[in-house]
Design a protein around this motif. Structure first.
Motif, mmCIF file in Angstrom:
data_model
loop_
_atom_site.group_PDB
_atom_site.id
_atom_site.type_symbol
_atom_site.label_atom_id
_atom_site.label_comp_id
_atom_site.label_asym_id
_atom_site.label_seq_id
_atom_site.Cartn_x
_atom_site.Cartn_y
_atom_site.Cartn_z
ATOM 1 N N ALA A 56 26.081 56.003 6.087
ATOM 2 C CA ALA A 56 25.719 56.543 7.398
ATOM 3 C C ALA A 56 24.197 56.580 7.546
ATOM 4 O O ALA A 56 23.587 57.610 7.829
ATOM 5 N N TYR A 57 23.595 55.392 7.337
ATOM 6 C CA TYR A 57 22.140 55.222 7.454
ATOM 7 C C TYR A 57 21.391 56.248 6.597
ATOM 8 O O TYR A 57 20.384 56.826 7.015
ATOM 9 N N GLY A 58 21.911 56.473 5.394
ATOM 10 C CA GLY A 58 21.218 57.354 4.462
ATOM 11 C C GLY A 58 21.503 58.827 4.654
ATOM 12 O O GLY A 58 21.063 59.653 3.859
ATOM 13 N N VAL A 99 35.161 46.205 8.984
ATOM 14 C CA VAL A 99 34.182 45.844 7.957
ATOM 15 C C VAL A 99 33.381 44.646 8.461
ATOM 16 O O VAL A 99 33.910 43.537 8.574
ATOM 17 N N PHE A 100 32.080 44.866 8.777
ATOM 18 C CA PHE A 100 31.244 43.805 9.346
ATOM 19 C C PHE A 100 31.182 42.564 8.462
ATOM 20 O O PHE A 100 31.112 41.454 8.943
ATOM 21 N N ASN A 101 31.134 42.753 7.143
ATOM 22 C CA ASN A 101 30.979 41.590 6.262
ATOM 23 C C ASN A 101 32.255 40.768 6.137
ATOM 24 O O ASN A 101 32.266 39.767 5.429
ATOM 25 N N ASN A 151 22.410 33.960 14.833
ATOM 26 C CA ASN A 151 22.548 33.031 13.702
ATOM 27 C C ASN A 151 22.559 33.708 12.340
ATOM 28 O O ASN A 151 21.852 33.296 11.412
ATOM 29 N N ARG A 152 23.352 34.761 12.249
ATOM 30 C CA ARG A 152 23.630 35.333 10.922
ATOM 31 C C ARG A 152 25.103 35.059 10.595
ATOM 32 O O ARG A 152 25.419 34.210 9.790
ATOM 33 N N LEU A 153 25.985 35.799 11.248
ATOM 34 C CA LEU A 153 27.410 35.642 10.994
ATOM 35 C C LEU A 153 28.115 35.192 12.265
ATOM 36 O O LEU A 153 27.625 35.426 13.367
ATOM 37 N N VAL A 176 37.045 41.079 19.227
ATOM 38 C CA VAL A 176 36.172 39.907 19.226
ATOM 39 C C VAL A 176 34.770 40.416 19.513
ATOM 40 O O VAL A 176 34.538 41.089 20.521
ATOM 41 N N MET A 177 33.855 40.149 18.600
ATOM 42 C CA MET A 177 32.527 40.759 18.770
ATOM 43 C C MET A 177 31.399 39.791 18.444
ATOM 44 O O MET A 177 31.590 38.751 17.808
ATOM 45 N N SER A 178 30.201 40.161 18.914
ATOM 46 C CA SER A 178 28.987 39.457 18.531
ATOM 47 C C SER A 178 27.855 40.485 18.497
ATOM 48 O O SER A 178 28.074 41.673 18.770
ATOM 49 N N ALA A 218 25.289 47.213 20.131
ATOM 50 C CA ALA A 218 24.945 48.269 19.179
ATOM 51 C C ALA A 218 24.164 49.334 19.968
ATOM 52 O O ALA A 218 24.343 49.452 21.186
ATOM 53 N N THR A 219 23.301 50.097 19.330
ATOM 54 C CA THR A 219 22.549 51.129 20.061
ATOM 55 C C THR A 219 21.759 50.517 21.217
ATOM 56 O O THR A 219 21.838 50.976 22.369
ATOM 57 N N GLY A 220 20.996 49.476 20.912
ATOM 58 C CA GLY A 220 20.151 48.865 21.937
ATOM 59 C C GLY A 220 20.979 48.327 23.095
ATOM 60 O O GLY A 220 20.640 48.543 24.266
ATOM 61 N N ARG A 234 29.151 49.901 19.803
ATOM 62 C CA ARG A 234 29.128 50.297 18.392
ATOM 63 C C ARG A 234 27.718 50.711 17.978
ATOM 64 O O ARG A 234 27.020 50.007 17.242
ATOM 65 N N PRO A 235 27.277 51.875 18.445
ATOM 66 C CA PRO A 235 25.950 52.352 18.077
ATOM 67 C C PRO A 235 25.881 52.820 16.628
ATOM 68 O O PRO A 235 26.836 53.371 16.088
ATOM 69 N N GLY A 236 24.720 52.582 16.015
ATOM 70 C CA GLY A 236 24.445 53.078 14.666
ATOM 71 C C GLY A 236 23.210 53.953 14.674
ATOM 72 O O GLY A 236 23.288 55.183 14.772
ATOM 73 N N VAL A 237 22.029 53.326 14.673
ATOM 74 C CA VAL A 237 20.788 54.066 14.430
ATOM 75 C C VAL A 237 20.568 55.217 15.406
ATOM 76 O O VAL A 237 20.021 56.262 15.037
ATOM 77 N N GLY A 358 12.478 52.779 11.755
ATOM 78 C CA GLY A 358 13.277 53.968 11.487
ATOM 79 C C GLY A 358 14.510 53.652 10.645
ATOM 80 O O GLY A 358 14.945 54.461 9.828
ATOM 81 N N TYR A 359 15.066 52.462 10.823
ATOM 82 C CA TYR A 359 16.233 52.034 10.038
ATOM 83 C C TYR A 359 15.890 52.076 8.540
ATOM 84 O O TYR A 359 16.672 52.556 7.723
ATOM 85 N N GLU A 360 14.708 51.525 8.197
ATOM 86 C CA GLU A 360 14.338 51.459 6.782
ATOM 87 C C GLU A 360 14.002 52.834 6.233
ATOM 88 O O GLU A 360 14.303 53.133 5.084
HETATM 89 C C1 LIG Z 1 24.275 47.627 11.994
HETATM 90 C C2 LIG Z 1 25.053 46.992 13.069
HETATM 91 C C3 LIG Z 1 25.318 47.696 14.256
HETATM 92 C C4 LIG Z 1 24.648 49.018 14.591
HETATM 93 O O1 LIG Z 1 23.335 48.694 14.984
HETATM 94 P P1 LIG Z 1 22.275 49.814 15.457
HETATM 95 O O2 LIG Z 1 21.109 49.011 15.915
HETATM 96 O O3 LIG Z 1 21.970 50.617 14.246
HETATM 97 O O4 LIG Z 1 22.896 50.592 16.522
HETATM 98 C C5 LIG Z 1 26.178 47.118 15.175
HETATM 99 N N1 LIG Z 1 26.710 45.888 14.959
HETATM 100 C C6 LIG Z 1 26.446 45.166 13.846
HETATM 101 C C7 LIG Z 1 27.054 43.816 13.670
HETATM 102 C C8 LIG Z 1 25.601 45.685 12.867
HETATM 103 O O5 LIG Z 1 25.322 44.966 11.778
#
Ligand SMILES: *Cc1c(COP(=O)(O)O)cnc(C)c1O
Length: 378
Positions: A56-58, A99-101, A151-153, A176-178, A218-220, A234-237, A358-360
């Motif tokens: 959870a981001y540390g 699971v993103f990976n 161009n990652r996954l 289905v996501m990007s 994501a958040t942005g 799917r927000p994280g940070v 901030g992520y790091e």
């Molecule tokens: C980490 C991640 C997120 C969350 O991103 P934030 O910028 O932290 O909101 C969403 N989707 C994917 C694929 C991610 O790797």
């Protein structure tokens, strides 16, 4: 021995003002929950999931995910299968965990009995997942990651065409996501380009994924507005108080006791490399927190706060301690702490002083803190 170390013995003896030896990290769980609610409210037509990868981001996977679940989150994302298995242990059956990976063959043990949903990102992963079905016996369908410009996954347009031409039986895609590369810059034209690519390709994917939901933000992306929200954000940070969610509630407080306060005459230096020299008689505070605790790139321009007043870092960050110049503020009393993160400065301020994000800062928080989890009213 350096000349400064020899000279230091000539200075006035140090005195302890310690309230303890450990830096105290407090995670405000009610703020995480409020940040999730606030981001969910920005995407009212979509479901708001919660990204809890990397502990959870540390901030701590189990307490953060529990708080998010209590706030109403029902879909979670982690990066690695092992994180997903740990999260299932915490949440129990019910919530969807992606699971993103994706799925790689050595992930099988983490997927057995944990009802995790891999976000499959290549033809190889689709095959590996289908081949593992008899072993894993999944009860929920996986996600599909589509490439749209970062161009990652994810499946390229050609790979998606091949998948549509020969759709595997029973793949049962649920998502289905990007992912956007520049969502923290609203004016960046890449956002619209990626959205266009995602729109077209997810439309194509819908032929083989009729029931799947679509997700891009994501958040942005959540902050970019309705065109980016699709079915699920799917927000994280932002949940953890970081940019680009500038209106986030502050989540992490980091307070450090003084190990010592010492007076040094003008001309003395402080710390490794003698990079800081007192231009006047100075009072130096020694704090037990260093680069091993995540402050590895802290610049000289960073202030800690003592009773609300700024005191600049003096000299280099060591592995286990930093030194601060207290000359311009009242001497700390026994029991006083220095604030590194708190009401006076957030993770992004610390990130700016460290030349990073901030992520790091969040994911780099070390393991040596005395951690406390606070809930509203507690
Ligand atoms: C980490 C991640 C997120 C969350 O991103 P934030 O910028 O932290 O909101 C969403 N989707 C994917 C694929 C991610 O790797």
């Amino acid at each position: 021995m350096t000349s400064s170390a020899a000279a230091a013995s000539a200075s006035i003896p140090a005195r302890p003002v310690a309230a303890g030896s450990k830096a105290r990290l407090t995670v405000h769980l009610d703020a995480i929950a409020d940040n999730w609610r606030a981001l969910a409210a920005k995407a009212p037509t979509a479901e708001a999931a919660a990204v809890v990868k990397a502990d959870a981001y540390g901030t701590g996977l189990a307490p953060a995910a529990t708080a998010l679940h209590e706030a109403g989150a029902r879909t979670f994302f982690v990066a690695q299968a092992g994180e997903g298995a740990a999260l299932r242990e915490t949440l129990g059956p019910g919530p969807a965990i992606y699971v993103f990976n994706g799925y790689m063959p050595d992930d099988a043990p983490a997927f057995r009995g944990t009802d995790l949903r891999p976000v499959l990102s290549s033809p190889f992963q689709v095959e590996a997942w289908l081949a593992a079905r008899d072993d894993i016996r999944p009860t929920s369908g996986p996600g599909l990651h589509i490439e749209s410009g970062i161009n990652r996954l994810g499946f390229t347009a050609a790979e998606l065409d091949a998948l549509r031409a020969d759709p595997p039986e029973g793949l049962d895609l649920t998502l289905v996501m990007s992912h956007l590369a520049n969502a923290d810059e609203p004016a960046n034209s890449m956002n619209a380009r990626q959205r266009g690519a995602f729109l077209g390709r997810s439309e194509l994917a819908s032929r083989i994924a009729p029931g799947a939901r679509r997700s891009l933000a994501a958040t942005g992306g959540t902050l970019l507005g309705a065109p980016f929200h699709f079915d699920l954000v799917r927000p994280g940070v932002g949940l953890y108080g970081g940019e680009p969610f500038v209106d986030a509630r502050h989540v992490v407080t980091l307070m450090v006791p003084f190990l010592q306060v010492r007076e040094i005459p003008a001309g003395e230096s402080v710390g490794y490399g003698a990079t800081w020299t007192a231009r006047r008689a100075s009072r130096i505070g020694v704090l037990p927190i260093g680069y091993a605790d995540g402050l590895h790139r802290l610049s000289k321009d960073f202030d800690v706060y003592v009773n609300g007043r700024p005191a600049p870092v003096a000299g280099r960050v060591s592995m286990d301690m930093i030194t601060v110049d207290l000359t311009d503020i009242p001497e700390p009393s026994p029991g006083d702490f220095a604030e590194i993160l708190g009401p006076n400065q957030n993770v992004d301020r610390l990130a700016a002083a460290s030349g990073t994000t901030g992520y790091e800062v969040l994911t780099g928080l070390g393991a040596r803190y005395l951690r406390t989890y606070e809930k509203a009213g507690a």
